[in-house]
Write a protein that holds these residues in place. Structure first.
Motif, PDB file in Angstrom:
ATOM      1  N   PRO A 178       0.919  -1.209   0.008  1.00  0.00           N
ATOM      2  CA  PRO A 178       0.192   0.035  -0.056  1.00  0.00           C
ATOM      3  C   PRO A 178       1.010   1.239   0.119  1.00  0.00           C
ATOM      4  CG  PRO A 178       0.038  -0.850   2.284  1.00  0.00           C
ATOM      5  CD  PRO A 178       0.854  -1.874   1.307  1.00  0.00           C
ATOM      6  N   ALA A 179       0.282   2.269  -0.295  1.00  0.00           N
ATOM      7  CA  ALA A 179       1.059   3.593   0.073  1.00  0.00           C
ATOM      8  C   ALA A 179       1.424   3.829   1.285  1.00  0.00           C
ATOM      9  CB  ALA A 179      -0.076   4.606  -0.562  1.00  0.00           C
ATOM     10  N   VAL A 180       2.494   4.411   1.227  1.00  0.00           N
ATOM     11  CA  VAL A 180       3.353   4.906   2.530  1.00  0.00           C
ATOM     12  C   VAL A 180       3.001   6.173   3.051  1.00  0.00           C
ATOM     13  CG1 VAL A 180       4.854   2.904   2.497  1.00  0.00           C
ATOM     14  CG2 VAL A 180       5.756   5.033   1.561  1.00  0.00           C
ATOM     15  N   LYS A 181       3.388   6.613   4.171  1.00  0.00           N
ATOM     16  CA  LYS A 181       3.400   7.880   4.450  1.00  0.00           C
ATOM     17  C   LYS A 181       4.572   8.140   5.268  1.00  0.00           C
ATOM     18  CE  LYS A 181      -1.554   8.142   5.838  1.00  0.00           C
ATOM     19  NZ  LYS A 181      -2.391   8.170   6.990  1.00  0.00           N
ATOM     20  N   LEU A 182       5.087   9.542   5.028  1.00  0.00           N
ATOM     21  CA  LEU A 182       6.274  10.049   5.676  1.00  0.00           C
ATOM     22  C   LEU A 182       6.157  11.074   6.732  1.00  0.00           C
ATOM     23  CD1 LEU A 182       9.307  10.526   5.360  1.00  0.00           C
ATOM     24  CD2 LEU A 182       8.902  12.323   3.956  1.00  0.00           C
ATOM     25  N   ARG A 183       6.364  10.657   8.054  1.00  0.00           N
ATOM     26  CA  ARG A 183       6.397  11.779   9.107  1.00  0.00           C
ATOM     27  C   ARG A 183       7.710  12.511   9.306  1.00  0.00           C
ATOM     28  NH1 ARG A 183       6.122   8.431  14.167  1.00  0.00           N
ATOM     29  NH2 ARG A 183       3.850   8.221  13.810  1.00  0.00           N
ATOM     30  N   LEU A 184       7.574  13.674   9.404  1.00  0.00           N
ATOM     31  CA  LEU A 184       8.778  14.669   9.292  1.00  0.00           C
ATOM     32  C   LEU A 184       9.397  14.772  10.640  1.00  0.00           C
ATOM     33  CD1 LEU A 184       6.925  17.399   7.100  1.00  0.00           C
ATOM     34  CD2 LEU A 184       8.490  15.386   6.163  1.00  0.00           C
TER      35      LEU A 184
ATOM     36  N   LEU B 197       5.810   5.344   7.543  1.00  0.00           N
ATOM     37  CA  LEU B 197       4.921   4.529   8.102  1.00  0.00           C
ATOM     38  C   LEU B 197       4.187   3.739   7.033  1.00  0.00           C
ATOM     39  CD1 LEU B 197       3.158   7.574  10.043  1.00  0.00           C
ATOM     40  CD2 LEU B 197       5.154   6.443  10.616  1.00  0.00           C
ATOM     41  N   VAL B 198       4.514   2.586   7.382  1.00  0.00           N
ATOM     42  CA  VAL B 198       4.018   1.049   6.314  1.00  0.00           C
ATOM     43  C   VAL B 198       2.759   0.800   7.048  1.00  0.00           C
ATOM     44  CG1 VAL B 198       4.281  -0.867   5.144  1.00  0.00           C
ATOM     45  CG2 VAL B 198       6.103   0.818   5.499  1.00  0.00           C
ATOM     46  N   PRO B 199       1.367   1.164   6.388  1.00  0.00           N
ATOM     47  CA  PRO B 199       0.225   0.579   6.907  1.00  0.00           C
ATOM     48  C   PRO B 199       0.279  -0.930   7.058  1.00  0.00           C
ATOM     49  CG  PRO B 199      -0.332   1.207   4.767  1.00  0.00           C
ATOM     50  CD  PRO B 199       1.210   1.704   5.330  1.00  0.00           C
ATOM     51  N   VAL B 200      -0.268  -1.436   8.259  1.00  0.00           N
ATOM     52  CA  VAL B 200      -0.405  -2.947   8.395  1.00  0.00           C
ATOM     53  C   VAL B 200      -1.840  -3.322   8.749  1.00  0.00           C
ATOM     54  CG1 VAL B 200       0.449  -5.088   9.701  1.00  0.00           C
ATOM     55  CG2 VAL B 200       2.002  -3.317   9.117  1.00  0.00           C
ATOM     56  N   ASN B 201      -2.627  -3.848   7.706  1.00  0.00           N
ATOM     57  CA  ASN B 201      -4.036  -4.083   7.967  1.00  0.00           C
ATOM     58  C   ASN B 201      -4.179  -5.504   8.526  1.00  0.00           C
ATOM     59  OD1 ASN B 201      -4.807  -1.384   7.576  1.00  0.00           O
ATOM     60  ND2 ASN B 201      -4.897  -1.972   5.239  1.00  0.00           N
ATOM     61  N   GLN B 202      -5.007  -5.822   9.430  1.00  0.00           N
ATOM     62  CA  GLN B 202      -5.059  -7.408  10.038  1.00  0.00           C
ATOM     63  C   GLN B 202      -6.727  -7.601   9.910  1.00  0.00           C
ATOM     64  OE1 GLN B 202      -2.170  -6.660  13.347  1.00  0.00           O
ATOM     65  NE2 GLN B 202      -1.869  -8.944  12.884  1.00  0.00           N
ATOM     66  N   GLU B 203      -7.072  -8.465   9.657  1.00  0.00           N
ATOM     67  CA  GLU B 203      -8.580  -8.970   9.619  1.00  0.00           C
ATOM     68  C   GLU B 203      -8.718  -9.955  10.828  1.00  0.00           C
ATOM     69  OE1 GLU B 203      -9.858 -10.408   5.989  1.00  0.00           O
ATOM     70  OE2 GLU B 203      -9.926  -8.396   4.986  1.00  0.00           O
ATOM     71  N   ASN B 204      -9.923 -10.128  11.253  1.00  0.00           N
ATOM     72  CA  ASN B 204      -9.987 -11.050  12.280  1.00  0.00           C
ATOM     73  C   ASN B 204      -9.071 -10.871  13.667  1.00  0.00           C
ATOM     74  OD1 ASN B 204     -12.420 -11.944  10.817  1.00  0.00           O
ATOM     75  ND2 ASN B 204     -11.402 -13.449   9.831  1.00  0.00           N
ATOM     76  N   ALA B 205      -9.005  -9.829  14.103  1.00  0.00           N
ATOM     77  CA  ALA B 205      -7.956  -9.394  15.172  1.00  0.00           C
ATOM     78  C   ALA B 205      -8.652  -8.950  16.259  1.00  0.00           C
ATOM     79  CB  ALA B 205      -6.859  -8.593  14.973  1.00  0.00           C
ATOM     80  N   ILE B 206      -8.065  -9.454  17.414  1.00  0.00           N
ATOM     81  CA  ILE B 206      -8.854  -8.864  18.666  1.00  0.00           C
ATOM     82  C   ILE B 206      -8.022  -7.530  19.174  1.00  0.00           C
ATOM     83  CG2 ILE B 206      -8.859  -9.566  21.205  1.00  0.00           C
ATOM     84  CD1 ILE B 206      -9.265 -12.265  20.469  1.00  0.00           C
ATOM     85  N   LEU B 207      -8.827  -6.417  19.302  1.00  0.00           N
ATOM     86  CA  LEU B 207      -8.488  -5.247  19.505  1.00  0.00           C
ATOM     87  C   LEU B 207      -8.924  -4.706  20.716  1.00  0.00           C
ATOM     88  CD1 LEU B 207      -6.576  -3.326  17.873  1.00  0.00           C
ATOM     89  CD2 LEU B 207      -8.630  -2.123  16.981  1.00  0.00           C
TER      90      LEU B 207
END
Length: 399
Positions: free
Chosen positions: A247-253, A301-311
């Motif tokens: 996925p697209a990544v973000k940059l934290r300055l 910042l690389v997004p990490v998406n998880q399905e069926n997770a306990i949050l």
């Protein structure tokens, strides 16, 4: 004497009566306190029911920002700087003059080479005239073929000398042109350590300056060997495919703000650094405004998406001896400290639980580590229902 004895007996009886009364009063008071303590209502504590959902976290990697091209500007001839035409931080166009070096000796070399060309051309003309005359004499059998061949050899020698002189002239003109140092591409001027009067040389360790093309920038960061294996599903799919699907990544300055334009991971180095056990990764960001500068730092910042997770909320947990715990509420509303394990990734507010909880469990999300203690009985309050009126009240106050 008899009266004194009677009075003493009466005083003793009175003291006994008072003592008995105090004892009975204390007993009654103590019994009343115990009754009140036993009758105290259980504290209301916000709870939530654990359920499966989608977790959106981010992996953070330190990054170094570089321009799309960072070109060190070095002179191709040696000479003193006579003019600096640009300043640090200035945006320049390709071909724009940056520096001028002393041209006197190089102009003199051009003049000498031009004179040598003229001389060689004259010698060639003279030799050619001589050879033409002797050709006519040879045709009339006035001279021998040997004499004509000597004249023709002089023509070839003069022609070679002219070519050599012309080559020297080209080289001299090129060196003269090198005294004007121009920008090889569009970009921004970096540090200029040397000014007018300084000696510039191709062998100098320090360049005259650096031109950075910042229209696009690269953010370099590192992925461990474990990260690469996870990306490729243990090596079952090509790395190029894994990169394309990222996925697209973000940059934290450096100031903590997020750069408004998302980037894309472009390449991953094919070699893992043996000293760090990581591979270099390059993400590309558009930078039309020039906000990002080569040499800056930040975090990818690389997004990490998880399905069926306990949050669960981080505030619902506490740490004890390097272990993390939650308070699980049973059917009798009694809490029990339960150890859990969580992922290292987090969004700063929630944890992804990998063990210790299952869907349907109730946990306390309020007063953990303060009001709630292991083994106590509570009066559960649904945290979601409790949050709704609070949010509405805050919205009304904001209006």
């Amino acid at each position: 004497m008899l009266k004194e004895k009677i009075m003493n007996v009466r005083m003793l009886n009175g003291a006994a009566v008072i003592a008995v009364g105090l004892t009975m009063n204390m007993a009654v008071t103590s019994c009343g306190g115990d009754a009140q303590q036993q009758q105290a209502p259980a504290p209301e504590i916000a709870t939530m029911t654990v359920a499966l959902g989608n977790a959106e976290n981010e992996s953070v990697y330190p990054a170094l920002i570089k321009g799309k091209t960072d070109i060190d500007i070095r002179p191709q001839v040696t000479g003193f700087i006579t003019k600096v035409h640009v300043d640090e931080g200035q945006r320049v166009r390709k071909g724009q003059t940056l520096f001028t070096l002393d041209q006197v000796q190089y102009q003199a070399a051009v003049d000498n080479a031009a004179a040598a060309v003229n001389s060689a051309q004259t010698r060639l003309k003279t030799a050619q005239m001589t050879a033409d005359t002797k050709r006519q004499l040879l045709d009339k059998n006035i001279i021998s073929a040997y004499e004509y061949q000597l004249a023709d050899n002089d023509v070839q020698t003069a022609r070679a000398a002219l070519a050599q002189a012309q080559s020297s002239l080209v080289n001299a003109r090129k060196n003269l042109a090198y005294t004007v140092v121009t920008a090889p591409s569009d970009g921004v001027v970096g540090t200029i350590p040397n000014r007018e009067g300084s000696l510039a040389s191709p062998s100098s360790a320090q360049p005259l300056t650096t031109i950075s093309d910042n229209s696009k920038v690269y953010a370099y960061f590192s992925l461990t060997e474990k990260d690469l294996l996870e990306m490729t599903n243990g090596g079952t799919r090509p790395l190029a495919t894994a990169i394309d699907s990222m996925p697209a990544v973000k940059l934290r300055l450096a100031d903590g703000n997020i750069y408004p334009i998302e980037g894309k991971v472009a390449t991953v180095s094919g070699v893992i650094d043996t000293s760090t056990g990581a591979a270099s990764v390059r993400a590309l960001f558009d930078n039309a405004s020039g906000m990002l500068r080569s040499g800056s730092t930040g975090s990818i910042l690389v997004p990490v998406n998880q399905e069926n997770a306990i949050l669960i909320p981080q505030k619902a947990t506490y740490e004890l001896q390097d272990r993390r715990f939650v308070y699980v509420v049973n059917d009798s509303n009694k809490v029990a400290a339960t150890p859990i394990t969580v992922q290292s990734l987090s969004d700063g507010k929630n944890f992804v639980v990998t063990s210790g909880l299952k869907p349907g469990d109730r946990i306390a999300v309020e007063g953990v580590g303060t009001k709630v203690k292991d083994g106590m009985v509570i009066s559960p309050v649904d945290a979601a229902a409790q949050a709704q009126p609070e949010a509405a009240a805050q919205q009304q106050q904001a209006q």
